[in-house]
Design a protein around this motif. Structure first.
Motif, short mmCIF file in Angstrom:
data_model
loop_
_atom_site.label_atom_id
_atom_site.label_comp_id
_atom_site.label_asym_id
_atom_site.label_seq_id
_atom_site.Cartn_x
_atom_site.Cartn_y
_atom_site.Cartn_z
N LYS A 133 0.82 -1.21 0.00
CA LYS A 133 0.00 0.00 0.00
C LYS A 133 0.86 1.26 0.00
O LYS A 133 0.53 2.25 -0.67
CB LYS A 133 -0.93 0.00 1.21
N LEU A 134 1.97 1.24 0.74
CA LEU A 134 2.86 2.40 0.74
C LEU A 134 3.50 2.59 -0.64
O LEU A 134 3.69 3.72 -1.10
CB LEU A 134 3.94 2.23 1.81
N ALA A 135 3.81 1.47 -1.29
CA ALA A 135 4.36 1.55 -2.65
C ALA A 135 3.31 2.09 -3.62
O ALA A 135 3.63 2.82 -4.56
CB ALA A 135 4.84 0.17 -3.10
N GLU A 136 2.06 1.73 -3.38
CA GLU A 136 0.96 2.23 -4.23
C GLU A 136 0.88 3.75 -4.17
O GLU A 136 0.68 4.41 -5.19
CB GLU A 136 -0.35 1.61 -3.76
N ILE A 137 1.03 4.31 -2.97
CA ILE A 137 1.00 5.77 -2.83
C ILE A 137 2.11 6.41 -3.64
O ILE A 137 1.89 7.38 -4.37
CB ILE A 137 1.15 6.16 -1.34
N GLU A 138 3.31 5.87 -3.54
CA GLU A 138 4.45 6.43 -4.26
C GLU A 138 4.28 6.26 -5.77
O GLU A 138 4.64 7.15 -6.56
CB GLU A 138 5.74 5.75 -3.80
N LEU A 139 3.72 5.13 -6.19
CA LEU A 139 3.50 4.89 -7.61
C LEU A 139 2.54 5.92 -8.20
O LEU A 139 2.77 6.45 -9.29
CB LEU A 139 2.96 3.47 -7.82
N VAL A 140 1.47 6.22 -7.45
CA VAL A 140 0.51 7.23 -7.92
C VAL A 140 1.19 8.60 -8.00
O VAL A 140 0.99 9.34 -8.97
CB VAL A 140 -0.72 7.29 -6.99
N ARG A 141 1.97 8.93 -6.98
CA ARG A 141 2.70 10.21 -7.00
C ARG A 141 3.50 10.37 -8.29
O ARG A 141 3.49 11.41 -8.93
CB ARG A 141 3.66 10.28 -5.80
N ARG A 142 4.23 9.33 -8.63
CA ARG A 142 5.09 9.39 -9.82
C ARG A 142 4.27 9.44 -11.10
O ARG A 142 4.62 10.15 -12.04
CB ARG A 142 6.01 8.17 -9.85
N ALA A 143 3.19 8.67 -11.14
CA ALA A 143 2.40 8.55 -12.37
C ALA A 143 1.65 9.84 -12.71
O ALA A 143 1.57 10.24 -13.88
CB ALA A 143 1.43 7.39 -12.26
N VAL A 144 1.08 10.51 -11.70
CA VAL A 144 0.24 11.68 -11.96
C VAL A 144 0.92 12.98 -11.53
O VAL A 144 0.34 14.06 -11.68
CB VAL A 144 -1.14 11.55 -11.27
N GLU A 145 2.15 12.86 -10.99
CA GLU A 145 2.91 14.02 -10.51
C GLU A 145 2.08 14.83 -9.52
O GLU A 145 2.03 16.07 -9.56
CB GLU A 145 3.37 14.89 -11.69
N ASP A 146 1.40 14.12 -8.64
CA ASP A 146 0.57 14.73 -7.60
C ASP A 146 0.44 13.71 -6.47
O ASP A 146 0.71 12.52 -6.67
CB ASP A 146 -0.80 15.10 -8.16
N THR A 147 0.00 14.17 -5.32
CA THR A 147 -0.12 13.29 -4.16
C THR A 147 -1.56 12.81 -4.03
O THR A 147 -2.49 13.63 -4.00
CB THR A 147 0.29 14.03 -2.87
#
Length: 361
Positions: free
Chosen positions: A286-300
């Motif tokens: 789940k923590l990796a999922e958060i970081e993956l979304v950050r990178r993919a959409v350039e937003d938190t």
């Protein structure tokens, strides 16, 4: 990305509710079965059009009512957006973005990114493959609208093909029409397999370092995609499997039977891992999922934590809370002691009692 407010009318146990959220940490506390999770579910529905529980629209409408309304304001890159959703008992939901009704509710996907974390997610590794496929699909649908189109098309083809397999038992002459569905099955299926493979590869690169920190360097986690069939052999395998499918009257091959495996120090923890190992791996995921979304959409993304902290020991609680300090978070819990006794900063607190919520901070 920040959720500014949420309004509910006849949703679950809420008759009429309006909440204004802090841009940082929001706590909803109260006894069990008071409606805390319903608030998180409503946020998730506004973001993805679906319940994290898999509930149907009619099941989310307040008892005795014919429809429900949800409204959420979200700020993204300095622009405020309004999401309106109308759930109906006997019709498809209606969705409007900034006052303009959309033809398909799927058009909403990608406007708001949320990561939902519940006790069920901690059990994802030991549960059946459907839980793990759902995790992958929901994240990919938020990140990739093309994937949403592909998985929707694939599921429709599977349903049509399975229905045809049953009909052929009564009308054998329909067997020749299977070719049409098999061609579509392969077209959608191959793209889904490739998308899932890429997603797991990227996720795996993030989970490893997180898991090592969570375990003090004692464990190395490897997440592996287990496709039921590879994309390059899908068409061939559909043809070879046809007689077996006709016998069982269901489609026995394809990404609807995929799975994910988790290896800690080369041991498959789905089968041989302790509960602690499984929960730690799920937290890493789940923590990796958060970081993956950050990178993919350039937003938190917005993080929704549904009574998860009570399921973790103090070390893992602190690691999770430290990891989300720069993320808007909405947390549910039964009491405030675990926050008051820690250095965790609370920005807004809501007390939930029988479908009524009051802000105490």
């Amino acid at each position: 990305m920040v959720i500014k407010s949420l309004e509910l009318l006849n949703y679950r146990n809420y008759q009429n509710l309006k909440l204004d959220f802090s841009e940082k940490t929001n706590i909803l506390y109260g006894d069990n079965a008071q409606g805390k999770t319903n608030v998180l579910e409503a946020v998730y529905v506004c973001a993805t059009t679906k319940s994290h529980k898999g509930s149907k629209d009619r099941e989310m409408i307040r008892f005795g009512c014919e429809d429900a309304h949800l409204r959420m304001f979200v700020e993204r890159r300095g622009t405020l957006h309004k999401i309106d959703m109308h759930l109906k008992k006997h019709k498809n939901k209606g969705v409007a973005i900034d006052g303009v009704q959309v033809k398909k509710s799927s058009e909403l996907m990608g406007l708001v990114h949320v990561v939902f974390f519940s006790p069920e997610d901690l059990a994802m590794i030991k549960n059946g493959p459907s839980y793990r496929r759902r995790f992958v699909d929901m994240e990919l649908c938020q990140l990739n609208k093309l994937y949403l189109y592909q998985i929707s098309g694939y599921n429709k083809v599977i349903a049509q093909r399975n229905n045809l397999l049953k009909q052929i038992g009564i009308q054998p002459e329909l067997k020749d029409t299977l070719d049409v569905w098999d061609m579509q099955l392969a077209e959608y299926g191959k793209k889904i397999i490739e998308a899932r493979k890429g997603f797991i590869d990227e996720l795996n690169g993030l989970t490893g370092p997180i898991h090592e920190k969570l375990t003090g360097g004692r464990e190395k986690l490897n997440v592996c995609y287990e496709p039921n069939v590879t994309s390059d052999r899908f068409e061939e395998q559909i043809f070879l499997q046809r007689n077996h499918d006709l016998l069982l009257k269901t489609t026995g091959i394809g990404p609807h039977r995929d799975d994910i495996s988790f290896f800690v120090n080369d041991v498959d923890i789905r089968r041989f891992g302790s509960q602690g190992q499984q929960r730690t791996a799920a937290l890493s995921l789940k923590l990796a999922e958060i970081e993956l979304v950050r990178r993919a959409v350039e937003d938190t993304p917005v993080l929704l934590l549904d009574d998860v902290l009570s399921e973790l020991d103090s070390f893992r609680q602190n690691y999770l809370l430290d990891s989300i300090c720069d993320t808007q978070t909405i947390i549910t819990c039964t009491g405030l002691d675990e926050f008051i006794n820690s250095r965790f900063n609370i920005d807004k607190v809501f007390k939930v009692v029988s479908g009524e919520i009051e802000s105490s901070q």
